[in-house]
Design a protein around this motif. Structure first.
Motif, short mmCIF file in Angstrom:
data_model
loop_
_atom_site.label_atom_id
_atom_site.label_comp_id
_atom_site.label_asym_id
_atom_site.label_seq_id
_atom_site.Cartn_x
_atom_site.Cartn_y
_atom_site.Cartn_z
N TYR A 149 0.82 -1.21 0.00
CA TYR A 149 0.00 0.00 0.00
C TYR A 149 0.84 1.26 0.00
N THR A 150 0.48 2.11 -0.93
CA THR A 150 1.09 3.42 -1.07
C THR A 150 -0.05 4.41 -1.25
N SER A 151 0.25 5.63 -1.68
CA SER A 151 -0.81 6.61 -1.84
C SER A 151 -0.31 7.74 -2.71
N GLY A 152 -1.23 8.49 -3.25
CA GLY A 152 -0.89 9.72 -3.96
C GLY A 152 -1.04 10.89 -3.04
N THR A 153 -0.94 12.09 -3.58
CA THR A 153 -1.05 13.28 -2.74
C THR A 153 -2.45 13.45 -2.19
N THR A 154 -3.43 12.72 -2.74
CA THR A 154 -4.78 12.78 -2.18
C THR A 154 -4.84 12.04 -0.86
N GLY A 155 -3.89 11.18 -0.60
CA GLY A 155 -3.88 10.44 0.65
C GLY A 155 -4.74 9.19 0.61
N GLU A 156 -5.45 8.93 -0.49
CA GLU A 156 -6.27 7.74 -0.58
C GLU A 156 -5.36 6.52 -0.81
N PRO A 157 -5.57 5.46 -0.05
CA PRO A 157 -4.67 4.30 -0.17
C PRO A 157 -4.83 3.60 -1.51
N LYS A 158 -3.69 3.16 -2.05
CA LYS A 158 -3.67 2.38 -3.28
C LYS A 158 -2.78 1.16 -3.05
N GLY A 159 -3.28 0.01 -3.43
CA GLY A 159 -2.51 -1.22 -3.25
C GLY A 159 -1.76 -1.57 -4.52
N ALA A 160 -0.43 -1.46 -4.49
CA ALA A 160 0.38 -1.87 -5.64
C ALA A 160 0.42 -3.40 -5.68
N ILE A 161 0.04 -3.96 -6.80
CA ILE A 161 -0.02 -5.41 -6.94
C ILE A 161 1.39 -5.99 -7.11
N VAL A 162 1.67 -7.01 -6.33
CA VAL A 162 2.94 -7.74 -6.45
C VAL A 162 2.62 -9.19 -6.76
N THR A 163 3.06 -9.67 -7.90
CA THR A 163 2.84 -11.06 -8.27
C THR A 163 3.96 -11.93 -7.71
N HIS A 164 3.75 -13.23 -7.78
CA HIS A 164 4.81 -14.16 -7.37
C HIS A 164 6.06 -13.93 -8.20
N ARG A 165 5.88 -13.67 -9.48
CA ARG A 165 7.02 -13.43 -10.36
C ARG A 165 7.82 -12.20 -9.91
N GLN A 166 7.12 -11.13 -9.53
CA GLN A 166 7.80 -9.91 -9.05
C GLN A 166 8.58 -10.17 -7.78
N TRP A 167 7.95 -10.86 -6.85
CA TRP A 167 8.61 -11.10 -5.56
C TRP A 167 9.88 -11.93 -5.77
N LEU A 168 9.79 -12.91 -6.64
CA LEU A 168 10.97 -13.73 -6.92
C LEU A 168 12.05 -12.91 -7.62
N ALA A 169 11.63 -11.96 -8.46
CA ALA A 169 12.62 -11.08 -9.10
C ALA A 169 13.32 -10.22 -8.06
N MET A 170 12.56 -9.75 -7.06
CA MET A 170 13.16 -8.98 -5.97
C MET A 170 14.19 -9.82 -5.22
N ARG A 351 -7.82 -0.17 -9.48
CA ARG A 351 -7.72 1.25 -9.84
C ARG A 351 -7.10 1.39 -11.24
N PRO A 352 -7.86 1.01 -12.26
CA PRO A 352 -7.31 1.03 -13.62
C PRO A 352 -6.92 2.42 -14.10
N GLU A 353 -7.69 3.44 -13.74
CA GLU A 353 -7.36 4.78 -14.22
C GLU A 353 -6.05 5.28 -13.61
N GLN A 354 -5.88 5.06 -12.30
CA GLN A 354 -4.64 5.50 -11.67
C GLN A 354 -3.46 4.65 -12.12
N SER A 355 -3.71 3.40 -12.44
CA SER A 355 -2.64 2.55 -12.99
C SER A 355 -2.17 3.10 -14.33
N ALA A 356 -3.15 3.50 -15.17
CA ALA A 356 -2.81 4.01 -16.50
C ALA A 356 -2.04 5.32 -16.43
#
Length: 495
Positions: A149-170, A351-356
């Protein structure tokens, strides 16, 4: 092993007899950890929590975090780890946003979770030894493993999606750039396991390292634990690093067991980094990353910390293999930092619009950070496009603090921003316009934030002013207010 479920099982079996985590009084082996994790999985199944469901973890550092995380990974559940320092209402808001099936939190947060459709679990009951249940659903590499979870300047929470592939890359990037040895490594968790420290710890745990969680931070407690457990790894945020540097310089603790002190989450000045290297030796690794693009995207290695006058000490290092970094819309070589690679999220949760807005069709992520690259690929961060305040390694979003202050009836206008702070890098400040005749004080403003937000989000400085500068579009000019406090600094991030 292309999922966290496979990696988790492998660690439990391969390192079965090795110590996995210290629970405050005794060591649990990897076999013990596996049994506890399967027990947690059974209790989650009993509660109707199934593959793909989100589970929020809001706990202080403790051994149970690994038991729960491993249960989630084994069962195809989604890890939503947040800071235990959040206000209960904030935790509830995140739980609602991701439609969490369960929240595991500290007792003081439970009352704030008494909202419809939010269920909490008793930690002792959830993690007590009992019947075990093997995983019945194997997740795929592209399945969701976590929400960061992160947020923009609006302060509304946004959950950044992490897949298994991403975590393994990390994990792969950490193993590539840090000295991960396997059994024999001991990680002292002083930084929150919900954030950067937990990410670093994950790579070490799955390689057979032992973990020592510390529920509270204190210089003597941390350095004492390093000496007692002969720790090899100590993940930190810069605020912690600076405080521990002062204590380490006194020479009261034996710290030669350390092989890696990775740090990240906020900026640090070159003099502070050089001083830390003098106290800890050639073991510092600066790591840059974000919730949307997992650290380490870049790493500044130990040897770069040891040379006084080396300009690269002011950098965040170079990109790890598989990560591309570029600067877009540059002015004089300085522009927005854009990254592409395996660690980058596929988008925000629901949140497709904020993702885009931040991701293009090629998977390039606009970080919102402003920086430059030198001819050798070293990244230098100089500012943040968004107005996020980074205080002690924690992100504070002005919008949510402004909303809390605006709930006071006498507040006409408010703007929140970061100001320089010797210890925290940045501190939260607020400029407030009151209604005529109001008797509201600065302390009243701070108390309103205490009642609504995590303690680290409250302003340390409140100015009661007659008016605020406005932009040509009639909006409060936050940058103009902020710049009054930063005009004497060489760069607009913390020291």
């Amino acid at each position: 092993m292309n999922t966290l479920a496979a990696l988790t099982r492998n660690a439990h079996e391969r390192y079965a007899d090795h110590p996995a985590v210290y629970d405050g009084s005794a060591w649990l082996t990897f076999a013990d950890l596996g049994a506890r994790a399967r027990g947690v999985a059974a209790r989650l199944r009993e509660r109707g929590v199934g593959p793909g469901d989100r589970v929020v973890i809001a706990l202080r550092n403790r051994a149970e975090i690994l038991q729960i995380e491993h249960a989630l990974f084994l069962s195809g559940l989604v890890r939503v780890a947040v800071s235990s320092r959040l206000h209960g209402r904030e935790i509830a808001g995140i739980a609602r946003d991701c439609a969490a099936a369960l929240v595991v939190c500290e007792p003081e947060h439970v009352s704030a979770l008494e909202w419809p459709h939010i269920s909490s679990a008793d930690l002792d009951e959830l993690t007590a030894p009992g019947p075990e249940l093997p995983a019945v659903s194997e997740p795929g590499p592209g399945d969701v493993a976590a929400l960061m979870y992160t947020s923009g300047t609006t302060g509304e929470p946004k959950g950044a999606i992490v897949t298994h592939r991403q975590w393994l890359a990390m994990i792969g990037a950490i193993r590539e750039r840090l000295p991960v040895r396997g059994p024999g490594d001991v990680v002292v968790h002083a930084a929150p396991m919900s954030h950067f420290g937990g990410s670093i710890g994950s790579a070490y745990t799955f390689s057979g390292a032992a973990a020592v969680p510390l529920p509270k931070f204190g210089a003597d407690v941390v350095l004492g634990a390093v000496e007692e457990f002969r720790a090899t790894v100590l993940p930190l945020v810069p605020t912690m690093l600076k405080e521990l540097t002062t204590a380490a310089e006194l020479g009261r603790y034996r710290l030669r067991s350390l092989t890696a002190v990775p740090y990240g989450g906020a900026a640090i000045s070159a003099p502070s980094a050089l001083r830390a290297a003098g106290a800890f030796g050639e073991v510092l690794y600066q790591c840059y990353g974000l919730s949307e693009a997992l650290a380490p995207l870049t790493v500044l290695p130990p040897e770069a910390h040891m040379r006084a006058g080396d300009s690269r000490l002011a950098s965040a290092g170079r990109a790890v293999p598989g990560v591309e970094i570029e600067i877009v819309d540059p002015v004089g070589g300085i522009g927005e930092v854009v990254v592409r690679g395996a660690p980058v999220m596929p988008g925000y949760w629901n949140r497709p619009e904020q993702s885009a807005e931040v991701l293009d069709q090629d998977g390039r992520f606009r970080t919102g950070d402003i920086g430059r690259l030198d001819e050798d690929g070293y990244l230098y961060l100089v500012d943040r496009r968004r107005d996020v305040i980074v205080s002690g390694g924690f992100n504070v979003y002005p919008g949510e603090v402004e909303r809390a202050i605006s709930e006071l009836p006498d507040v006409r206008e408010v703007v929140v921003f970061g100001i320089p702070h010797e210890r925290w890098g940045e501190a939260v400040a607020a400029a407030v316009v009151l209604a005529p005749g109001s008797r509201l004080t600065g302390e009243d403003v701070v108390q309103a934030c205490r009642d609504r937000l995590a303690a680290y989000k409250k302003p340390l400085h409140v100015d009661l002013v007659g008016e605020l500068p406005m932009s040509s579009t009639g909006k409060i000019n936050r940058r103009e207010v902020r710049d009054r406090y930063w005009s004497v600094r060489s760069r607009n991030v913390g020291d």
